[in-house]
Scaffold this motif. Structure first.
Motif, PDB file in Angstrom:
ATOM      1  N   TYR A 108       0.594  -1.182  -0.175  1.00  0.00           N
ATOM      2  CA  TYR A 108       0.107   0.166   0.156  1.00  0.00           C
ATOM      3  C   TYR A 108       0.957   1.224   0.016  1.00  0.00           C
ATOM      4  CZ  TYR A 108      -3.759  -3.096   1.255  1.00  0.00           C
ATOM      5  OH  TYR A 108      -4.940  -4.032   1.266  1.00  0.00           O
ATOM      6  N   LEU A 109       0.550   2.128  -0.772  1.00  0.00           N
ATOM      7  CA  LEU A 109       1.143   3.377  -1.083  1.00  0.00           C
ATOM      8  C   LEU A 109       0.431   4.619  -0.671  1.00  0.00           C
ATOM      9  CD1 LEU A 109       3.045   2.479  -4.463  1.00  0.00           C
ATOM     10  CD2 LEU A 109       4.167   2.206  -2.199  1.00  0.00           C
ATOM     11  N   ASN A 110       0.476   5.218   0.196  1.00  0.00           N
ATOM     12  CA  ASN A 110      -0.298   6.363   0.703  1.00  0.00           C
ATOM     13  C   ASN A 110       0.478   7.686   0.870  1.00  0.00           C
ATOM     14  OD1 ASN A 110      -3.250   5.359   1.270  1.00  0.00           O
ATOM     15  ND2 ASN A 110      -2.000   4.179   2.543  1.00  0.00           N
ATOM     16  N   PHE A 111       0.156   8.669  -0.017  1.00  0.00           N
ATOM     17  CA  PHE A 111       0.531  10.048   0.098  1.00  0.00           C
ATOM     18  C   PHE A 111      -0.251  11.302  -0.068  1.00  0.00           C
ATOM     19  CE2 PHE A 111       1.082   8.169  -3.923  1.00  0.00           C
ATOM     20  CZ  PHE A 111       0.806   9.153  -4.967  1.00  0.00           C
ATOM     21  N   ASN A 112       0.204  12.301   0.318  1.00  0.00           N
ATOM     22  CA  ASN A 112      -0.953  13.627   0.358  1.00  0.00           C
ATOM     23  C   ASN A 112      -0.689  14.364  -1.038  1.00  0.00           C
ATOM     24  OD1 ASN A 112      -1.826  12.741   2.838  1.00  0.00           O
ATOM     25  ND2 ASN A 112      -0.603  14.548   3.879  1.00  0.00           N
ATOM     26  N   SER A 113       0.409  14.232  -1.533  1.00  0.00           N
ATOM     27  CA  SER A 113       0.707  15.099  -2.836  1.00  0.00           C
ATOM     28  C   SER A 113       1.776  14.567  -3.603  1.00  0.00           C
ATOM     29  CB  SER A 113       0.757  16.532  -2.426  1.00  0.00           C
ATOM     30  OG  SER A 113       1.819  16.854  -1.634  1.00  0.00           O
ATOM     31  N   GLY A 114       2.133  15.054  -4.856  1.00  0.00           N
ATOM     32  CA  GLY A 114       3.168  14.448  -5.609  1.00  0.00           C
ATOM     33  C   GLY A 114       2.899  13.251  -6.458  1.00  0.00           C
ATOM     34  N   SER A 115       3.858  12.662  -7.146  1.00  0.00           N
ATOM     35  CA  SER A 115       3.539  11.593  -8.208  1.00  0.00           C
ATOM     36  C   SER A 115       4.687  10.727  -7.922  1.00  0.00           C
ATOM     37  CB  SER A 115       3.625  12.166  -9.679  1.00  0.00           C
ATOM     38  OG  SER A 115       2.530  13.071  -9.743  1.00  0.00           O
TER      39      SER A 115
END
Length: 210
Positions: free
Chosen positions: A195-202
């Motif tokens: 699982y990859l979670n992040f708020n912003s970016g690519s």
């Protein structure tokens, strides 16, 4: 509608081409990408480019057999991007870019930029060769794999804020992954899901097999 776009980098193997063709993908040749199709007796749906690098006998062979679109050498788009635009105009929902890696690193980076444009237009898209599968992730995602299978992540266009990786050998929690940061190279699946979670970016995701 699913497409493979075959460009003029390192030629994909017949096995790789056949995998996607057997799965119902339409074929677009970008300039000299037609050379490998000719060698493997594969007729594309479209042939697009300025034709500065295609073998002349290949171009002659495909005349009358496929829809050919010729562009001037001095243009604002690469042949691969023109092929992408053609796929989009013809209802593409998924695109696999083949022949888009190789010794010309400027072309490889340019093709990653085209990949990013495809994903930003809502397509499922990958750059694939016989050893690598590359995509760009723009929102929290689950990736599937097998235990011990490797993957690498890179920040693409800007810092990836609060990156959390779960289900991997090397998990992360709320890490700001900057462009140029190699911390997330050569990770592994612990089971079948990461699982990859992040708020912003690519994130550039690379699945590589030696």
């Amino acid at each position: 509608m699913k497409y493979i776009i075959v460009s003029g980098g390192t030629p994909p193997s017949y096995r790789l081409l056949k995998r996607y063709i057997d799965d119902g993908y339409n074929v677009i040749a970008a300039d000299s990408g037609a050379n490998v199709l000719y060698t493997n007796k594969i007729i594309p749906k479209f042939l697009i480019g300025d034709f500065d690098s295609i073998d002349k006998k290949v171009l002659e062979y495909f005349k009358g057999k496929v829809d050919i679109e010729k562009y001037p050498p001095e243009k604002d788009y690469t042949d691969t991007e023109l092929a992408l635009l053609k796929a989009i105009d013809n209802g593409a929902t998924e695109v696999m870019f083949l022949g888009c890696t190789g010794s010309r690193m400027d072309h490889v980076i340019g093709n990653v930029c085209v990949l990013y444009k495809a994903i930003n237009k809502g397509l499922k898209a990958y750059i694939v060769d016989d050893n690598n599968k590359i995509t760009i992730i723009t929102k929290p995602s689950k990736i599937m794999g097998c235990r011990g299978e490797g993957f690498s992540l890179f920040a693409y266009d800007k810092e990836v804020k609060n990156l959390k990786i779960e289900g991997s050998k090397y998990n992360l929690d709320n890490y700001n992954l900057k462009v140029g940061d190699n911390l997330t190279v050569s990770n592994e699946f612990l089971e079948n899901e990461v699982y990859l979670n992040f708020n912003s970016g690519s994130l550039i995701l690379i699945r590589a097999v030696d």
